[in-house]
Design a protein around this motif. Sequence first.
Motif, PDB file in Angstrom:
ATOM      1  N   ARG A 189       0.835  -1.202   0.000  1.00 48.06           N
ATOM      2  CA  ARG A 189       0.000   0.000   0.000  1.00 48.06           C
ATOM      3  C   ARG A 189       0.873   1.258   0.000  1.00 48.06           C
ATOM      4  N   ASP A 319      -3.479   0.347   9.330  1.00 50.65           N
ATOM      5  CA  ASP A 319      -3.211  -0.650   8.295  1.00 50.65           C
ATOM      6  C   ASP A 319      -4.077  -1.895   8.484  1.00 50.65           C
ATOM      7  N   GLU A 322      -7.798  -1.308   7.587  1.00 52.54           N
ATOM      8  CA  GLU A 322      -7.934  -1.143   6.137  1.00 52.54           C
ATOM      9  C   GLU A 322      -7.732  -2.470   5.418  1.00 52.54           C
ATOM     10  N   GLN A 325     -10.725  -4.912   5.697  1.00 53.84           N
ATOM     11  CA  GLN A 325     -11.834  -4.507   4.837  1.00 53.84           C
ATOM     12  C   GLN A 325     -11.494  -4.733   3.372  1.00 53.84           C
TER      13      GLN A 325
END
Length: 366
Positions: A189, A319, A322, A325
């Motif tokens: 990411r 982190d 996120e 999900q």
Amino acid sequence: MLVSRKLVNRCAKQMQHACKRNIAAQALKYKGYAVHKPHEKFELWEYEPGPLAPNDIEIKVTHNGLCHTDLHMMDDDWGLTAYPLIPGHEVVGTVTAVGDDVAGIARGSRVGVGWIRDSCRRCKNCLRGNENLCVKGYTGLIVGPNNFGGFQQVMRAPADFAYVLPDSLSSAAAAPLLCAGVTVYAPLRKHLKAPGMQVAVLGVGGLGHLAVQFAAKMGAAVTAVDIDPTKEQEAKKLGAEHFVEFNAAYEQCKGRFDVIINCVAVRINFQGVLGMLAPDGVAVQCGIPGGGAIIDLNLQDVVFGQKSMAGSIVGGRADMAEMLQFCADKGVEPMVQTMKLSQLNEALELLKAGKPRYRIVMETDI
């Protein structure tokens, strides 16, 4: 000063309830699998947990992901282990009790707990949700005396580092995401800044097979690299466009990759890895070899190629939330084989031999 009889009676009742809770806590015993010294087999062990802390929750454990970190911790490879040790840091279960100051998690919630137990909560990194980079140093879930992990019937952990799991993630699938998943998700990411970037995943194992999925779902062109050619078809099903055998990669892939995620937990040719990077590329070390491994690099190659070597140690609360999900939304799941917790010693031998494809999940049966 006049004190009402009602107030006195209420205070007396509160004291009685507190005494009863403390007596019950003193009588309570938890049972789990522990080792008491390095290179020992796990055996059932009981201990008294004491009263539930105000900010902690009690979890009836249902599943544990089995991680190479558990092997390192049980044998004190990193010099961090306090014995007796109950490992397990990819924990899923149901909340059975909450401390007096807990908010946001209720009894009956299905939660996951990962590697981080606590942090200072006050430094700039913690305030950004990057507790894994806590300036004062975070506390690992199974690091330190009496910090016991998930290889037990019931465990306790700070509520702030427990995560309510999305309904679409099964408990067996969620467990490995809590360490292996976030460890590779966070650097991807961070470093994937545009679609189509070239990514290499070194080692298609417990971490690597998740890194392949994450990178592909983020829009990268993924090359999987492994010593085992039989993993090629699986890697491509997970989202890799190309597969290269490890020994050939140093020559075949020179100057190709914008990002390299190294999931290998043994010493390798790091100079060769650096050579696989494109200019301005970054190689991220996720696997951690024991024994104080050292990276040797040609500084001239680093400078003139403007290349970087970085590390990734799990992720903070931002982190983790996120990532969970993302997995629920994009359909990212680990490939797991389940075993009973009572088979823990057998499962660890399989892990040492590198046989799982790709993650063992222990189902609690004690």
